[in-house]
Write a protein that holds these residues in place. Structure first.
Motif, PDB file in Angstrom:
ATOM      1  N   VAL A  74      -4.960   9.748  -2.943  1.00  0.00           N
ATOM      2  CA  VAL A  74      -5.317   8.332  -3.044  1.00  0.00           C
ATOM      3  C   VAL A  74      -5.660   7.803  -1.656  1.00  0.00           C
ATOM      4  O   VAL A  74      -5.023   8.173  -0.667  1.00  0.00           O
ATOM      5  N   THR A  75      -6.663   6.935  -1.616  1.00  0.00           N
ATOM      6  CA  THR A  75      -6.965   6.186  -0.398  1.00  0.00           C
ATOM      7  C   THR A  75      -6.467   4.756  -0.586  1.00  0.00           C
ATOM      8  O   THR A  75      -6.784   4.107  -1.583  1.00  0.00           O
ATOM      9  N   VAL A  76      -5.667   4.287   0.353  1.00  0.00           N
ATOM     10  CA  VAL A  76      -5.112   2.935   0.312  1.00  0.00           C
ATOM     11  C   VAL A  76      -5.856   2.073   1.325  1.00  0.00           C
ATOM     12  O   VAL A  76      -5.990   2.453   2.498  1.00  0.00           O
ATOM     13  N   HIS A  77      -6.329   0.917   0.873  1.00  0.00           N
ATOM     14  CA  HIS A  77      -7.029  -0.019   1.752  1.00  0.00           C
ATOM     15  C   HIS A  77      -6.242  -1.321   1.806  1.00  0.00           C
ATOM     16  O   HIS A  77      -6.033  -1.971   0.780  1.00  0.00           O
ATOM     17  N   VAL A  78      -5.783  -1.696   2.981  1.00  0.00           N
ATOM     18  CA  VAL A  78      -5.030  -2.927   3.180  1.00  0.00           C
ATOM     19  C   VAL A  78      -5.887  -3.916   3.953  1.00  0.00           C
ATOM     20  O   VAL A  78      -6.409  -3.591   5.029  1.00  0.00           O
ATOM     21  N   THR A  79      -6.052  -5.112   3.409  1.00  0.00           N
ATOM     22  CA  THR A  79      -6.758  -6.183   4.113  1.00  0.00           C
ATOM     23  C   THR A  79      -5.920  -7.462   4.001  1.00  0.00           C
ATOM     24  O   THR A  79      -5.046  -7.567   3.142  1.00  0.00           O
ATOM     25  N   THR A  80      -6.211  -8.416   4.870  1.00  0.00           N
ATOM     26  CA  THR A  80      -5.513  -9.695   4.787  1.00  0.00           C
ATOM     27  C   THR A  80      -6.508 -10.806   4.489  1.00  0.00           C
ATOM     28  O   THR A  80      -7.614 -10.834   5.023  1.00  0.00           O
TER      29      THR A  80
END
Length: 515
Positions: A252-258
């Motif tokens: 899995v690729t996890v993408h965190v943004t705010t």
């Protein structure tokens, strides 16, 4: 390396205000003032965030803080890591008598410990010599830190946890990270045998709001709870990613943004019967990536990559070994579909020699990608796991803290031209004198170095790598500790420390006042 933190941008503005040169030109003067080159000056403020280390009762965590010695003669400043604040209690939760008693007791304990909790867990006193601290508490908090003055340029902190038993057995190491607004983590998993947590830490005095996106081999994983995650001021929130979706995926690729604010983000991974470690964020999406420092005795290496844009990517996979660059047999290219996670098992690709992976365009399309490696050493019950994300070059300078008298290996990779680097082993945290060695890294190869420890070393020390000439160099440090017959290890990359910023020369034009 992540994009430039807001704290460094603020430092640039402050420096520009202090050091800018005003060239006054009277209206009507002939000619233009000669342009002056921008100067590179040390940053004046740096922020770092360390995640909560472990919930294991048998884990021990060591913290190390370090700023490399430099030529800056600025203010003395300070460099401190303090505990994040506990998460607020949900006042609207259903009433429960036992829970209320526990809450009251917790409030009493909090009041008693408030003064102690406001104290730094670790403080750095001077450049060139690391400071250390340790804890064995299962509820040790995340840490929020700031360095100022002459301790700010190149400030680094390492968190190293040793868990000798249990499901999270392993050596978990992570370089504390700068706050940002965008992070990519290829190499995560939501499978039943993995427990992966994303730790979000907010350094600021107002709440941050984050979104987490998950992508598997067939595209985005459905989730109804991964958007609008509130991270309270100066607090840290761990999120078990398998609870964010009902879909189990091996890679899995996890993408965190705010949406608002900024956070530090890092991912912890524990794999049943294999081990555990931290996965740091990949370098920003790019068409060419380097993943340095695969241990020579790796028994299994898996490459995980993701193309975040609208186009597919075809990349060449090359191993930069001890003497040359070559394509792994049967895995010379990798096709990465847009918005889908791709992976390939490279097995024991290094075959007893150190190596690093280079990804580059195979078809000239130059589609940006992110990538990381899952690396296993040992076999059977003696397996241990670590992760290597793609990383930016060392640049002018990079440091990694918490090196021991034995067990540290520094990997240096020159993907292009041959390069020369200077490696400084700092003074020890409890004594010893710094040592300096210079190494030449042949283009297209990986050089593994056992650092020369400081003379008279007591305690731990830091390594600082500086590029002196030639092409770019990528670096990683492997730390190995043997526990119960298992060679537990962790790998940290060394991107440029961002210790200096470019300050443009200020030019004042009074002609704007001329009617």
């Amino acid at each position: 390396m992540k994009s430039t933190p807001l704290s460094l941008i603020a430092g640039t503005v402050a420096l520009a205000a202090v050091t800018g040169f005003a060239a006054l030109t009277a209206p009507g003067d002939a000619g233009e003032p000669e342009a002056k080159a921008a100067a590179r000056l040390p940053v004046e403020r740096t922020s770092l965030l360390c995640p909560a280390p472990s919930t294991s009762d048998v884990a021990e965590t060591a913290y190390t803080s370090f700023t490399p010695a430099g030529e800056s003669g600025g203010e003395a400043g300070a460099a401190e890591l303090k505990p994040a604040e506990p998460l607020p209690v949900d006042e609207d939760a259903p009433a429960d008598e036992d829970a209320d008693k526990e809450a009251d007791k917790a409030k009493d304990d909090e009041a008693e410990d408030k003064a102690a909790d406001s104290k730094p867990v670790i403080s750095l006193k001077e450049p060139g010599k690391p400071s250390t601290a340790d804890t064995d508490k299962s509820d040790a908090p995340a840490l929020i830190g700031t360095a100022t003055g002459r301790l700010a340029p190149g400030w680094a902190a390492q968190q190293t946890t040793t868990a000798a038993a249990g499901g999270a057995r392993g050596l978990l190491g992570v370089s504390c990270t700068a706050p940002d607004t965008d992070f990519w983590f290829p190499g995560a998993s939501t499978s039943a045998k993995r427990q992966d947590y994303v730790h979000l830490t907010n350094p600021d005095d107002t709440a941050a709001v984050a979104d987490i996106e998950l992508y598997g081999a067939d595209g985005a994983l459905k989730s109804d709870v991964a958007e609008g995650i509130t991270v309270p001021a100066r607090s840290s929130v761990p999120m078990l990613i398998s609870t964010l979706t009902g879909e189990a995926a091996e890679n899995v690729t996890v993408h965190v943004t705010t949406r608002s604010g900024r956070v530090g983000a890092v991912l912890s991974a524990a794999e049943d019967e294999v081990g555990s470690d931290w996965l740091a964020a990949s370098a920003d999406p790019a068409d060419t990536l380097v993943l340095p420092g695969i241990p020579a005795d790796a028994t299994d290496v898996r490459l995980v990559a993701f193309a975040p844009g609208e186009d597919d990517a075809d990349v060449k996979v090359q191993l930069m070994g001890k003497n040359a660059t070559f394509a792994p047999a049967g895995n010379d290219t990798l096709h990465i579909k847009s918005q889908m996670t791709a992976s390939v098992d490279l097995k024991d690709v290094t075959r007893g020699e150190p190596g690093s992976i280079r990804l580059s365009p195979a078809d000239g399309s130059r589609t940006p990608v992110v990538a990381a490696l899952r690396v296993v050493r040992g076999t059977g019950a003696k397996q241990e796991i670590a992760f290597i994300p793609a990383t930016e070059p060392v640049g002018d300078r990079a440091s990694v803290a918490d090196n021991r008298a034995k067990g540290s290996v520094l990997s240096l990779t020159a993907p292009g031209e041959t390069a020369k680097v200077k490696v400084t082993a700092s003074a020890g945290s409890e004594g010893g004198e710094a040592t300096v060695k210079t190494y030449t890294v042949k283009g297209g190869t990986t050089l593994d170095v056992t650092p020369e420890a400081p003379s008279g070393l007591k305690g731990s020390y830091a390594l600082t790598v500086e590029t002196e000439s030639g092409g770019p160099v990528h670096a990683a440090r492997t730390l190995t500790l043997t526990q119960g017959g298992v060679d537990m290890f962790t790998v940290q990359t060394l991107p440029d420390d961002g210790g200096t910023v470019e300050v443009p020369t200020a030019e004042q034009d009074l002609s704007v006042l001329d009617d």
